[in-house]
Design a protein around this motif. Structure first.
Motif, PDB file in Angstrom:
ATOM      1  N   MET A 187       3.472  16.829  -5.976  1.00 55.12           N
ATOM      2  CA  MET A 187       2.182  16.232  -5.685  1.00 55.12           C
ATOM      3  C   MET A 187       2.019  16.049  -4.180  1.00 55.12           C
ATOM      4  O   MET A 187       2.994  15.894  -3.441  1.00 55.12           O
ATOM      5  N   SER A 188       0.774  16.066  -3.733  1.00 51.54           N
ATOM      6  CA  SER A 188       0.479  15.918  -2.314  1.00 51.54           C
ATOM      7  C   SER A 188       0.641  14.472  -1.870  1.00 51.54           C
ATOM      8  O   SER A 188       0.478  13.540  -2.657  1.00 51.54           O
ATOM      9  N   GLY A 189       0.985  14.288  -0.603  1.00 45.54           N
ATOM     10  CA  GLY A 189       1.134  12.960  -0.036  1.00 45.54           C
ATOM     11  C   GLY A 189       2.545  12.428  -0.178  1.00 45.54           C
ATOM     12  O   GLY A 189       3.330  12.906  -1.012  1.00 45.54           O
ATOM     13  N   THR A 190       2.881  11.435   0.638  1.00 43.52           N
ATOM     14  CA  THR A 190       4.219  10.852   0.613  1.00 43.52           C
ATOM     15  C   THR A 190       4.216   9.389   0.216  1.00 43.52           C
ATOM     16  O   THR A 190       5.244   8.858  -0.206  1.00 43.52           O
ATOM     17  N   GLY A 191       3.084   8.705   0.372  1.00 46.25           N
ATOM     18  CA  GLY A 191       3.039   7.275   0.109  1.00 46.25           C
ATOM     19  C   GLY A 191       3.733   6.458   1.173  1.00 46.25           C
ATOM     20  O   GLY A 191       4.036   5.279   0.958  1.00 46.25           O
ATOM     21  N   LEU A 192       3.981   7.070   2.341  1.00 47.55           N
ATOM     22  CA  LEU A 192       4.674   6.373   3.430  1.00 47.55           C
ATOM     23  C   LEU A 192       3.819   6.436   4.699  1.00 47.55           C
ATOM     24  O   LEU A 192       4.270   6.896   5.754  1.00 47.55           O
ATOM     25  N   ALA A 193       2.598   5.993   4.572  1.00 43.96           N
ATOM     26  CA  ALA A 193       1.645   6.142   5.670  1.00 43.96           C
ATOM     27  C   ALA A 193       2.079   5.420   6.934  1.00 43.96           C
ATOM     28  O   ALA A 193       1.707   5.820   8.049  1.00 43.96           O
ATOM     29  N   ASN A 194       2.859   4.364   6.823  1.00 45.92           N
ATOM     30  CA  ASN A 194       3.256   3.585   7.984  1.00 45.92           C
ATOM     31  C   ASN A 194       4.627   3.986   8.544  1.00 45.92           C
ATOM     32  O   ASN A 194       5.103   3.358   9.492  1.00 45.92           O
ATOM     33  N   LEU A 195       5.238   4.994   7.962  1.00 45.76           N
ATOM     34  CA  LEU A 195       6.566   5.416   8.420  1.00 45.76           C
ATOM     35  C   LEU A 195       6.414   6.676   9.255  1.00 45.76           C
ATOM     36  O   LEU A 195       6.164   7.763   8.731  1.00 45.76           O
ATOM     37  N   THR A 196       6.588   6.533  10.561  1.00 46.64           N
ATOM     38  CA  THR A 196       6.412   7.647  11.479  1.00 46.64           C
ATOM     39  C   THR A 196       7.416   8.758  11.189  1.00 46.64           C
ATOM     40  O   THR A 196       8.616   8.532  11.157  1.00 46.64           O
ATOM     41  N   GLY A 197       6.896   9.961  10.967  1.00 48.93           N
ATOM     42  CA  GLY A 197       7.743  11.104  10.675  1.00 48.93           C
ATOM     43  C   GLY A 197       7.702  11.514   9.218  1.00 48.93           C
ATOM     44  O   GLY A 197       8.002  12.667   8.885  1.00 48.93           O
ATOM     45  N   LEU A 198       7.327  10.591   8.321  1.00 49.08           N
ATOM     46  CA  LEU A 198       7.198  10.906   6.895  1.00 49.08           C
ATOM     47  C   LEU A 198       5.832  10.497   6.367  1.00 49.08           C
ATOM     48  O   LEU A 198       5.661  10.288   5.169  1.00 49.08           O
ATOM     49  N   ASP A 199       4.866  10.389   7.246  1.00 52.76           N
ATOM     50  CA  ASP A 199       3.545   9.913   6.848  1.00 52.76           C
ATOM     51  C   ASP A 199       2.711  11.008   6.190  1.00 52.76           C
ATOM     52  O   ASP A 199       1.715  10.709   5.523  1.00 52.76           O
TER      53      ASP A 199
END
Length: 453
Positions: A187-199
């Protein structure tokens, strides 16, 4: 004033002042040409950025990592109006980020060009493959009440999702891999919008069993990009290999442990330990952590674009014009012929026209061909004009020989990168010595020089 200079003052001093004044005047058209070069170069970079946004921007590969939701409790105390102390418990939800124990990344780049109008941009197709090994142990989290293993996920970070062409493989392996069940597809997206490098990137939902201790992930995906690609060494021990069929790389960030560059392309290898960065292998996603702290970055670049070459050539423009004027002055003083102001101006204009021709032709032709055509204009026109103005084919031939030598040396300087300054300095030294030899018998009271027909 110009008529006064050309008709009344014919001695060496006044002629040198005339040459100096015309040389300074030539800075105006050279400045216009330089401004035009900068404008065209700025437009070129703007088009490169637009093509990059359409095809695929600078890519950053990070991961994979395992994300495990968990619940923890916080016990707080409150004092009532009666003075009684009352305790109450609040439950919070968070997610645990588990980085791989071992990470291997192989990135293979195939370069290509995309055009828009008369401009083209260097882009690439990348195949990213590798393996990540994870170890799951008893995580030490303060006030932990529950690990939600049924809703875990594997996250893979890609900075430009729209440039993902295909995910060829995303396969879990290991002695206990059969106990891991995939809840759904990728699925698209990581759910880690606030984690720089995995956003940005994609994820695979998984369900882990309580006795799961270790597993590995094999992955293979194809994506597009432009200008550069970087990889984040998130493993406790990370091995990164980047190869390409483009011979001009530039390495930034963590430098490769080994590299091999040839005319067919390059290969670079990194072996990076977790000790080189300042964050742990397991942490909560709301911690202020910058995963880009250490990265292996490779840029694919054109070492000298034709705009850069033209800009460097214009910097020699004043020197070429001054030398042409000095040669005309020497020819004039060596015989009884007087050259007018308009003749000096036309020679200077022909020398300046070379740079404008080079700029316009190089946008449509190969730089070498554009250079030959542009250089032939001043070489032929100035030489023929000099021969006619001085009534001496020999002097016209001498002017042609000088211009051919100057433009040949300038082309060598533009082609060289590491030795350009040395070549330019050598050119100035040779010119100074030649002029000193030609004018060795010139005196202030005698307008005759050591050059005759």
């Amino acid at each position: 004033m110009f008529d006064f200079l050309t008709s009344a003052k014919t001695n060496l001093t006044h002629k040198m002042l005339l040459v100096a004044g015309l040389s300074l005047l030539s800075l105006i058209p050279l400045g216009f040409v330089m401004d035009m070069v900068w404008e065209r170069e700025m437009l070129y970079h703007q088009v490169v950025e637009e093509i990059g946004q359409s095809w695929g921007d600078r890519q950053e590969v990070s991961g994979p990592v395992v994300i495990i939701p968990y619940t923890y409790q916080v016990i707080q105390e409150a004092v009532s109006d009666e003075g009684k102390v009352r305790k109450f418990t609040t439950h919070y939800q968070n997610e645990l980020v588990v980085l791989p124990k071992q990470l291997s990344l192989d990135i293979d780049l195939k370069h290509d060009f995309r055009s828009r109008g008369i401009f083209q941009s260097l882009v690439y197709n990348a195949q990213v493959s590798g393996n990540a090994e994870f170890e799951l142990s008893q995580f030490k989290i303060a006030n932990l009440t529950k690990l939600d293993l049924d809703n875990a996920r594997i996250v893979f970070g890609i900075s430009a999702n729209q440039a993902i062409d295909k995910i060829v493989k995303f396969e879990l392996k290991g002695p206990q891999a059969e106990s891991i069940s995939n809840q759904s597809g990728i699925m698209s997206g990581t759910g880690l919008a606030n984690l720089t490098g995995l956003d940005r990137g994609f994820h695979q939902p998984i369900s882990l069993s309580q006795n799961q201790t270790a597993f590995s992930l094999d992955f293979d995906l194809k994506l597009r990009g432009s200008q550069s690609i970087s990889a984040l060494p998130l493993g406790e021990q990370t091995h990164i290999n980047i190869s390409a069929d483009w011979p001009h790389p530039s390495f930034n960030g963590q430098l490769p442990a080994s590299r091999d560059i040839s005319t067919q392309g390059f290969t670079a290898n990194w072996d990076i330990s977790h000790l080189s960065r300042n964050f742990p292998q397991v942490f909560s996603k709301d911690q202020q952590i910058n995963l880009r702290e250490v990265q292996a970055n490779t840029m694919l670049f054109e070492p000298v674009t034709h705009y850069g070459k033209i800009e460097r050539s214009v910097k020699y423009g004043l020197l070429f014009i001054v030398l042409s004027f000095i040669i005309l002055l020497i020819f004039e003083l060596g015989q009884n012929t007087k050259l007018s102001l308009i003749q000096y101006l036309l020679v200077g204009s022909a020398m300046t026209l070379f740079y404008l021709l080079l700029l316009s032709l190089s946008e449509h032709l190969a730089f070498t061909l554009a250079y030959l055509i542009a250089a032939s204009i001043p070489v032929l026109s100035v030489s023929a004009y000099t021969a006619s103005a001085t009534d001496s084919p020999k002097r016209g031939g001498g002017m042609m020989a000088m211009l051919i030598g100057l433009y040949a040396v300038l082309y060598s300087i533009l082609k060289l990168e590491d030795y350009a300054l040395l070549m330019g300095t050598g050119l100035l030294v040779v010119i100074m010595l030649v002029l000193m030899f030609i004018t060795r018998k010139t005196s202030g009271n005698d307008t005759k020089v050591g050059t005759t027909d």
